[in-house]
Design a protein around this motif. Structure first.
Motif, PDB file in Angstrom:
ATOM      1  N   ARG A  95       6.067 -55.134  47.649  1.00 62.49           N
ATOM      2  CA  ARG A  95       7.132 -55.244  48.654  1.00 62.49           C
ATOM      3  C   ARG A  95       6.609 -55.541  50.051  1.00 62.49           C
ATOM      4  NH1 ARG A  95       8.708 -50.914  49.870  1.00 62.49           N
ATOM      5  NH2 ARG A  95       7.568 -49.479  48.535  1.00 62.49           N
ATOM      6  N   LEU A  96       5.348 -55.223  50.291  1.00 60.33           N
ATOM      7  CA  LEU A  96       4.795 -55.345  51.644  1.00 60.33           C
ATOM      8  C   LEU A  96       3.731 -56.429  51.757  1.00 60.33           C
ATOM      9  CD1 LEU A  96       4.422 -51.522  52.367  1.00 60.33           C
ATOM     10  CD2 LEU A  96       6.268 -53.042  53.137  1.00 60.33           C
ATOM     11  N   GLY A  97       3.426 -57.100  50.652  1.00 59.79           N
ATOM     12  CA  GLY A  97       2.360 -58.100  50.707  1.00 59.79           C
ATOM     13  C   GLY A  97       1.064 -57.453  51.145  1.00 59.79           C
ATOM     14  N   GLY A  98       0.455 -58.004  52.192  1.00 56.02           N
ATOM     15  CA  GLY A  98      -0.763 -57.419  52.736  1.00 56.02           C
ATOM     16  C   GLY A  98      -0.528 -56.561  53.959  1.00 56.02           C
ATOM     17  N   TRP A  99       0.744 -56.289  54.270  1.00 52.80           N
ATOM     18  CA  TRP A  99       1.084 -55.544  55.483  1.00 52.80           C
ATOM     19  C   TRP A  99       1.129 -54.037  55.204  1.00 52.80           C
ATOM     20  CZ3 TRP A  99       0.762 -58.341  59.761  1.00 52.80           C
ATOM     21  CH2 TRP A  99       0.962 -59.715  59.668  1.00 52.80           C
ATOM     22  N   PHE A 100      -0.006 -53.484  54.841  1.00 53.34           N
ATOM     23  CA  PHE A 100      -0.114 -52.052  54.593  1.00 53.34           C
ATOM     24  C   PHE A 100      -1.590 -51.693  54.639  1.00 53.34           C
ATOM     25  CE2 PHE A 100      -1.292 -53.738  50.568  1.00 53.34           C
ATOM     26  CZ  PHE A 100      -2.017 -52.767  49.898  1.00 53.34           C
ATOM     27  N   ALA A 101      -1.874 -50.395  54.590  1.00 54.36           N
ATOM     28  CA  ALA A 101      -3.260 -49.924  54.545  1.00 54.36           C
ATOM     29  C   ALA A 101      -3.340 -48.715  53.632  1.00 54.36           C
ATOM     30  CB  ALA A 101      -3.762 -49.568  55.944  1.00 54.36           C
ATOM     31  N   ILE A 102      -4.474 -48.560  52.966  1.00 50.39           N
ATOM     32  CA  ILE A 102      -4.719 -47.415  52.085  1.00 50.39           C
ATOM     33  C   ILE A 102      -5.457 -46.377  52.911  1.00 50.39           C
ATOM     34  CG2 ILE A 102      -5.745 -46.654  49.906  1.00 50.39           C
ATOM     35  CD1 ILE A 102      -5.800 -49.834  49.288  1.00 50.39           C
ATOM     36  N   ARG A 103      -4.865 -45.197  53.062  1.00 45.02           N
ATOM     37  CA  ARG A 103      -5.379 -44.236  54.039  1.00 45.02           C
ATOM     38  C   ARG A 103      -6.143 -43.057  53.455  1.00 45.02           C
ATOM     39  NH1 ARG A 103      -5.421 -46.927  58.787  1.00 45.02           N
ATOM     40  NH2 ARG A 103      -3.463 -48.032  59.107  1.00 45.02           N
ATOM     41  N   ALA A 104      -5.721 -42.560  52.299  1.00 47.75           N
ATOM     42  CA  ALA A 104      -6.338 -41.327  51.814  1.00 47.75           C
ATOM     43  C   ALA A 104      -6.119 -41.162  50.321  1.00 47.75           C
ATOM     44  CB  ALA A 104      -5.763 -40.117  52.550  1.00 47.75           C
ATOM     45  N   LEU A 105      -6.995 -40.341  49.727  1.00 47.15           N
ATOM     46  CA  LEU A 105      -6.844 -39.901  48.352  1.00 47.15           C
ATOM     47  C   LEU A 105      -6.873 -38.384  48.355  1.00 47.15           C
ATOM     48  CD1 LEU A 105      -6.784 -40.824  45.303  1.00 47.15           C
ATOM     49  CD2 LEU A 105      -9.239 -40.319  45.301  1.00 47.15           C
ATOM     50  N   LEU A 106      -5.874 -37.770  47.754  1.00 47.54           N
ATOM     51  CA  LEU A 106      -5.789 -36.317  47.667  1.00 47.54           C
ATOM     52  C   LEU A 106      -6.019 -35.920  46.215  1.00 47.54           C
ATOM     53  CD1 LEU A 106      -2.434 -35.834  49.646  1.00 47.54           C
ATOM     54  CD2 LEU A 106      -4.697 -36.384  50.542  1.00 47.54           C
ATOM     55  N   VAL A 107      -7.004 -35.066  45.965  1.00 49.27           N
ATOM     56  CA  VAL A 107      -7.271 -34.577  44.618  1.00 49.27           C
ATOM     57  C   VAL A 107      -6.885 -33.108  44.569  1.00 49.27           C
ATOM     58  CG1 VAL A 107      -8.971 -34.274  42.787  1.00 49.27           C
ATOM     59  CG2 VAL A 107      -9.183 -36.215  44.365  1.00 49.27           C
ATOM     60  N   PHE A 108      -5.954 -32.772  43.675  1.00 45.18           N
ATOM     61  CA  PHE A 108      -5.441 -31.411  43.573  1.00 45.18           C
ATOM     62  C   PHE A 108      -6.258 -30.655  42.527  1.00 45.18           C
ATOM     63  CE2 PHE A 108      -2.298 -33.884  45.657  1.00 45.18           C
ATOM     64  CZ  PHE A 108      -1.739 -33.013  46.594  1.00 45.18           C
ATOM     65  N   GLU A 109      -7.261 -29.959  43.006  1.00 42.60           N
ATOM     66  CA  GLU A 109      -8.224 -29.288  42.135  1.00 42.60           C
ATOM     67  C   GLU A 109      -7.527 -28.240  41.267  1.00 42.60           C
ATOM     68  OE1 GLU A 109     -11.674 -27.879  44.216  1.00 42.60           O
ATOM     69  OE2 GLU A 109     -11.495 -29.438  45.749  1.00 42.60           O
ATOM     70  N   GLY A 110      -7.807 -28.284  39.987  1.00 48.72           N
ATOM     71  CA  GLY A 110      -7.224 -27.309  39.083  1.00 48.72           C
ATOM     72  C   GLY A 110      -5.833 -27.657  38.595  1.00 48.72           C
ATOM     73  N   VAL A 111      -5.221 -28.702  39.157  1.00 46.24           N
ATOM     74  CA  VAL A 111      -3.898 -29.129  38.711  1.00 46.24           C
ATOM     75  C   VAL A 111      -4.092 -30.249  37.693  1.00 46.24           C
ATOM     76  CG1 VAL A 111      -1.666 -30.092  39.368  1.00 46.24           C
ATOM     77  CG2 VAL A 111      -2.858 -28.527  40.910  1.00 46.24           C
ATOM     78  N   THR A 112      -3.846 -29.968  36.426  1.00 47.87           N
ATOM     79  CA  THR A 112      -3.988 -30.979  35.391  1.00 47.87           C
ATOM     80  C   THR A 112      -2.618 -31.383  34.875  1.00 47.87           C
ATOM     81  OG1 THR A 112      -4.259 -29.264  33.687  1.00 47.87           O
ATOM     82  CG2 THR A 112      -6.260 -30.154  34.694  1.00 47.87           C
ATOM     83  N   VAL A 113      -2.519 -32.643  34.511  1.00 47.94           N
ATOM     84  CA  VAL A 113      -1.253 -33.185  34.020  1.00 47.94           C
ATOM     85  C   VAL A 113      -1.502 -33.883  32.691  1.00 47.94           C
ATOM     86  CG1 VAL A 113      -0.158 -33.434  36.267  1.00 47.94           C
ATOM     87  CG2 VAL A 113      -1.625 -35.248  35.431  1.00 47.94           C
ATOM     88  N   GLY A 114      -0.493 -33.905  31.870  1.00 44.51           N
ATOM     89  CA  GLY A 114      -0.625 -34.520  30.560  1.00 44.51           C
ATOM     90  C   GLY A 114       0.212 -35.766  30.431  1.00 44.51           C
ATOM     91  N   SER A 115       0.963 -35.855  29.350  1.00 45.05           N
ATOM     92  CA  SER A 115       1.700 -37.067  29.012  1.00 45.05           C
ATOM     93  C   SER A 115       2.882 -37.334  29.944  1.00 45.05           C
ATOM     94  CB  SER A 115       2.202 -36.978  27.572  1.00 45.05           C
ATOM     95  OG  SER A 115       3.036 -35.853  27.395  1.00 45.05           O
ATOM     96  N   GLU A 116       3.241 -36.341  30.785  1.00 45.20           N
ATOM     97  CA  GLU A 116       4.369 -36.581  31.696  1.00 45.20           C
ATOM     98  C   GLU A 116       4.034 -37.609  32.775  1.00 45.20           C
ATOM     99  OE1 GLU A 116       2.434 -32.833  33.567  1.00 45.20           O
ATOM    100  OE2 GLU A 116       2.582 -33.816  31.605  1.00 45.20           O
ATOM    101  N   LEU A 117       2.753 -37.863  32.981  1.00 44.15           N
ATOM    102  CA  LEU A 117       2.340 -38.874  33.963  1.00 44.15           C
ATOM    103  C   LEU A 117       1.748 -40.056  33.200  1.00 44.15           C
ATOM    104  CD1 LEU A 117       2.190 -39.545  36.965  1.00 44.15           C
ATOM    105  CD2 LEU A 117      -0.088 -38.504  37.027  1.00 44.15           C
ATOM    106  N   VAL A 118       2.491 -41.153  33.164  1.00 45.04           N
ATOM    107  CA  VAL A 118       2.094 -42.357  32.439  1.00 45.04           C
ATOM    108  C   VAL A 118       1.599 -43.393  33.438  1.00 45.04           C
ATOM    109  CG1 VAL A 118       2.891 -44.213  30.926  1.00 45.04           C
ATOM    110  CG2 VAL A 118       3.789 -41.881  30.635  1.00 45.04           C
ATOM    111  N   GLN A 119       0.491 -44.016  33.136  1.00 43.70           N
ATOM    112  CA  GLN A 119      -0.088 -44.971  34.075  1.00 43.70           C
ATOM    113  C   GLN A 119       0.763 -46.230  34.163  1.00 43.70           C
ATOM    114  OE1 GLN A 119      -4.171 -46.068  33.364  1.00 43.70           O
ATOM    115  NE2 GLN A 119      -4.355 -47.106  35.344  1.00 43.70           N
TER     116      GLN A 119
END
Length: 271
Positions: A162-186
């Motif tokens: 939706r934004l083409g190249g008009w955006f920036a990637i700022r951060a990655l947050l890793v939630f330690e100890g929070v695991t997810v299964g099949s509810e999160l599909v790539q």
């Protein structure tokens, strides 16, 4: 510390409530999606099912977060003003997640400008955006019958559907100890530059003419940077506080900051 009661929605909803109104977007992913496409030296040291979130800024961030941040809080030299604003917004959002889930929740926050002691980036931003489905990472390898094969290394670039190249990637947050299964599909990142000709045009514009902004317009965009925002990101980092002073954000005696070597070296900015 394990946090079995924390769900994907329990993380995403408070992040969105804090960040969307400020011009950011958040996309969840599993650490395993990221690690699976990288060599071991770039892996995140977490279980494959660990929840992570990549944070993007849209053009709206400049007016909705950055300029109000300058007015309300100012900046602390020698750090980059945009970096300080993003850190403040992300830290506030992470605190909201803790308040709504668990105060003991550990979050490994990695910003796009941070380096490890090895001098490698703390995370590969474009890879994270691609595997989360946020934006397609167009690398040299996606071009068939390359016109530059054996002649030129072409750096890749992400394009947002939706934004083409008009955006920036700022951060990655890793939630330690929070695991997810099949509810999160790539999700598959939208391939919005499907033709060979346009991919060549994109990579050549990004590698050879990034200063003229043309690569950002490879597809029509819902938002683009304002003229003031373009002026800010076109200004060398070492001169940006001077520019902000001319805009009336700082007294004139603050116009010559002693910026850190990191900030001075950001010739391409974070825009």
């Amino acid at each position: 510390m394990a946090a079995p009661s924390v769900s994907v929605q329990g993380v995403i909803e408070p992040l969105n409530s804090c960040l969307t109104k400020l011009g950011f977007e958040v996309y969840p992913l599993k650490v395993g999606w990221y690690n699976s496409v990288l060599s071991p030296s770039f892996h995140l040291p977490y279980h494959d099912e660990t929840l992570a979130v990549v944070v993007l800024s849209t053009p709206a961030m400049f007016d909705q977060a950055f300029l109000p941040f300058l007015e309300q809080r100012g900046v602390q030299r020698p750090s980059d003003p945009i970096d300080q604003c993003v850190q403040h917004c992300v830290s506030t959002a992470v605190q909201r997640v803790r308040e709504e889930t668990s105060p003991e929740l550990k979050v490994d926050v990695r910003y796009d400008y941070e380096l490890l002691p090895s001098r490698k980036p703390k995370f590969l931003a474009q890879t994270a955006a691609h595997v989360s489905g946020a934006a397609f990472y167009y690398q040299q390898s996606v071009v068939t019958d390359q016109p530059w094969a054996g002649k030129q290394k072409m750096f890749g670039v992400c394009i947002h559907p939706r934004l083409g190249g008009w955006f920036a990637i700022r951060a990655l947050l890793v939630f330690e100890g929070v695991t997810v299964g099949s509810e999160l599909v790539q999700p598959a990142p939208p391939d919005c530059v499907p033709s060979r000709e346009d991919r060549i045009k994109l990579l050549e514009a990004f590698n050879f003419h990034w200063q003229d902004w043309s690569y950002r317009d490879i597809i029509p965009s819902e938002q683009i940077y304002s003229e003031r925002q373009k002026e800010y990101f076109s200004t060398p980092p070492a001169q940006r506080l001077t520019l902000l002073t001319t805009w009336g954000f700082f007294p004139k005696d603050d116009a010559q900051p002693n910026l850190s070597p990191h900030t001075q070296s950001q010739a391409n900015g974070h825009g």
